[in-house]
Structure formats: C-alpha cells, structure tokens
Design a protein around this motif. Structure first.
Motif, PDB file in Angstrom:
ATOM      1  N   TYR A 105       0.830  -1.189   0.000  1.00  0.00           N
ATOM      2  CA  TYR A 105       0.000   0.000   0.000  1.00  0.00           C
ATOM      3  C   TYR A 105       0.875   1.253   0.000  1.00  0.00           C
ATOM      4  O   TYR A 105       1.809   1.378   0.793  1.00  0.00           O
ATOM      5  N   TYR A 106       0.537   2.170  -0.903  1.00  0.00           N
ATOM      6  CA  TYR A 106       1.303   3.395  -1.073  1.00  0.00           C
ATOM      7  C   TYR A 106       0.435   4.623  -0.806  1.00  0.00           C
ATOM      8  O   TYR A 106      -0.735   4.664  -1.189  1.00  0.00           O
ATOM      9  N   CYS A 107       1.052   5.604  -0.210  1.00  0.00           N
ATOM     10  CA  CYS A 107       0.446   6.906  -0.034  1.00  0.00           C
ATOM     11  C   CYS A 107       0.951   7.810  -1.161  1.00  0.00           C
ATOM     12  O   CYS A 107       2.116   7.701  -1.559  1.00  0.00           O
ATOM     13  N   ALA A 108       0.093   8.694  -1.651  1.00  0.00           N
ATOM     14  CA  ALA A 108       0.501   9.605  -2.711  1.00  0.00           C
ATOM     15  C   ALA A 108      -0.150  10.966  -2.524  1.00  0.00           C
ATOM     16  O   ALA A 108      -1.247  11.068  -1.960  1.00  0.00           O
ATOM     17  N   ALA A 109       0.530  11.983  -3.014  1.00  0.00           N
ATOM     18  CA  ALA A 109       0.030  13.357  -2.954  1.00  0.00           C
ATOM     19  C   ALA A 109       0.226  14.013  -4.318  1.00  0.00           C
ATOM     20  O   ALA A 109       1.225  13.759  -4.983  1.00  0.00           O
ATOM     21  N   ASP A 110      -0.744  14.839  -4.702  1.00  0.00           N
ATOM     22  CA  ASP A 110      -0.684  15.422  -6.040  1.00  0.00           C
ATOM     23  C   ASP A 110      -1.027  16.904  -6.007  1.00  0.00           C
ATOM     24  O   ASP A 110      -2.039  17.293  -5.426  1.00  0.00           O
ATOM     25  N   PRO A 111      -0.186  17.747  -6.612  1.00  0.00           N
ATOM     26  CA  PRO A 111      -0.441  19.186  -6.603  1.00  0.00           C
ATOM     27  C   PRO A 111      -1.474  19.637  -7.636  1.00  0.00           C
ATOM     28  O   PRO A 111      -1.957  20.767  -7.573  1.00  0.00           O
ATOM     29  N   ARG A 112      -1.824  18.778  -8.568  1.00  0.00           N
ATOM     30  CA  ARG A 112      -2.728  19.184  -9.634  1.00  0.00           C
ATOM     31  C   ARG A 112      -4.176  19.164  -9.158  1.00  0.00           C
ATOM     32  O   ARG A 112      -4.571  18.379  -8.306  1.00  0.00           O
ATOM     33  N   TYR A 113      -4.970  20.051  -9.773  1.00  0.00           N
ATOM     34  CA  TYR A 113      -6.373  20.040  -9.420  1.00  0.00           C
ATOM     35  C   TYR A 113      -7.062  18.840 -10.060  1.00  0.00           C
ATOM     36  O   TYR A 113      -6.939  18.593 -11.250  1.00  0.00           O
ATOM     37  N   MET A 114      -7.804  18.087  -9.240  1.00  0.00           N
ATOM     38  CA  MET A 114      -8.604  16.973  -9.736  1.00  0.00           C
ATOM     39  C   MET A 114      -9.588  16.591  -8.648  1.00  0.00           C
ATOM     40  O   MET A 114      -9.377  16.908  -7.478  1.00  0.00           O
TER      41      MET A 114
ATOM     42  N   GLY B  12       3.140  12.301 -12.112  1.00  0.00           N
ATOM     43  CA  GLY B  12       2.968  13.645 -11.594  1.00  0.00           C
ATOM     44  C   GLY B  12       2.735  13.728 -10.105  1.00  0.00           C
ATOM     45  O   GLY B  12       2.721  14.821  -9.545  1.00  0.00           O
ATOM     46  N   ALA B  13       2.507  12.588  -9.462  1.00  0.00           N
ATOM     47  CA  ALA B  13       2.258  12.582  -8.022  1.00  0.00           C
ATOM     48  C   ALA B  13       3.539  12.253  -7.260  1.00  0.00           C
ATOM     49  O   ALA B  13       4.492  11.723  -7.812  1.00  0.00           O
ATOM     50  N   TYR B  14       3.528  12.594  -5.989  1.00  0.00           N
ATOM     51  CA  TYR B  14       4.598  12.200  -5.077  1.00  0.00           C
ATOM     52  C   TYR B  14       4.177  10.900  -4.389  1.00  0.00           C
ATOM     53  O   TYR B  14       3.023  10.753  -4.001  1.00  0.00           O
ATOM     54  N   TRP B  15       5.140   9.999  -4.184  1.00  0.00           N
ATOM     55  CA  TRP B  15       4.827   8.681  -3.631  1.00  0.00           C
ATOM     56  C   TRP B  15       5.682   8.351  -2.425  1.00  0.00           C
ATOM     57  O   TRP B  15       6.852   8.744  -2.349  1.00  0.00           O
ATOM     58  N   GLY B  16       5.096   7.613  -1.490  1.00  0.00           N
ATOM     59  CA  GLY B  16       5.868   7.055  -0.403  1.00  0.00           C
ATOM     60  C   GLY B  16       6.478   5.735  -0.820  1.00  0.00           C
ATOM     61  O   GLY B  16       6.312   5.286  -1.955  1.00  0.00           O
TER      62      GLY B  16
END
Length: 129
Positions: free
Chosen positions: A94-103, A116-120
């Motif tokens: 299981y991975y956590c991710a963060a994304d700066p783009r609007y969606m 385009g996302a950041y991943w753990g």
C-alpha cells in the motif's frame, strides 16, 4: 522536498482490521489538492484504493467501499486509511501519494497512477484466510 512515509501495515487474518498512516513533510495540504492510498499486488498494476481532496470529498474503489475509510488530520499532516473486514484479496503493498494538480477525488484514483504525483515507499499488508 516532499516526503511521504507510510506505516501501520502488517499481517492479519481475514475479517481483521488495520489502520495505515502516512506522515507528510514538505507538503502543505493547503497548497496541494489530492492525497490518496494505492495498492499493488505482485504481477498486477497499481490501483487506486481511496482518495481525498482539499475539501474533504472522498472516493473509493468499488472493491473497498463500506470497508475502508480515508481521512486526514491537517494539523498533523497525516493521512489515514482505516481498513476493516479485510479479505485475502486486499493483500498488497500500500502506497500513499500526494498530487499538486487540481482533480476530483474520483479522478485522482486513476490520474495519480499515471504520473505527476509524489509517492511514499509503501507498507505491506498481508491478509490470510
């Protein structure tokens, strides 16, 4: 630099529960839009499990609806995934991710897997029957 660190994985029997946590640093919830949980089993593609946007709207994969709950604590910069009624087919990294783009949170379940996302680094969840 954005850093995401997952924890809380482990081995449980079917029907059990786990709570995953993702501690974020170098990442402002006020600036970025979506965060989510994704999983990847051996030989399978990474798939979206649950996502939450900056307004708190959530979206879930059909396979986990009513069993998993995503939440976040902005004061602690931490994302959570409460997993109940676990099944052997939930076993995966299981991975956590963060994304700066609007969606939207629904879009995030797919778009964040495309780049385009950041991943753990991930945390392993194993569910035995």
């Amino acid at each position: 630099q954005v850093q995401l660190v997952e924890s809380g994985g482990g081995s449980v029997q079917a029907g059990g529960s786990l709570r995953l946590s993702c501690a974020a640093s170098g990442y402002s919830y006020n600036r970025y839009n979506c965060m989510g949980w994704f999983r990847q089993a051996p030989g399978k593609r990474r798939e979206g499990v649950a996502a939450i946007d900056s307004d708190g709207s959530t979206s879930y994969a059909d396979s986990v609806k009513a069993r998993f709950t995503i939440s976040k604590d902005n004061a602690k910069n931490t994302l959570y995934l409460q997993m109940n009624s676990l099944k052997p087919e939930d076993s995966a990294m299981y991975y956590c991710a963060a994304d700066p783009r609007y969606m939207t949170a629904t879009e995030a379940l797919v778009l964040m897997t495309l780049g385009g996302a950041y991943w753990g680094q991930g945390t392993q969840v194993t569910v035995s029957s």
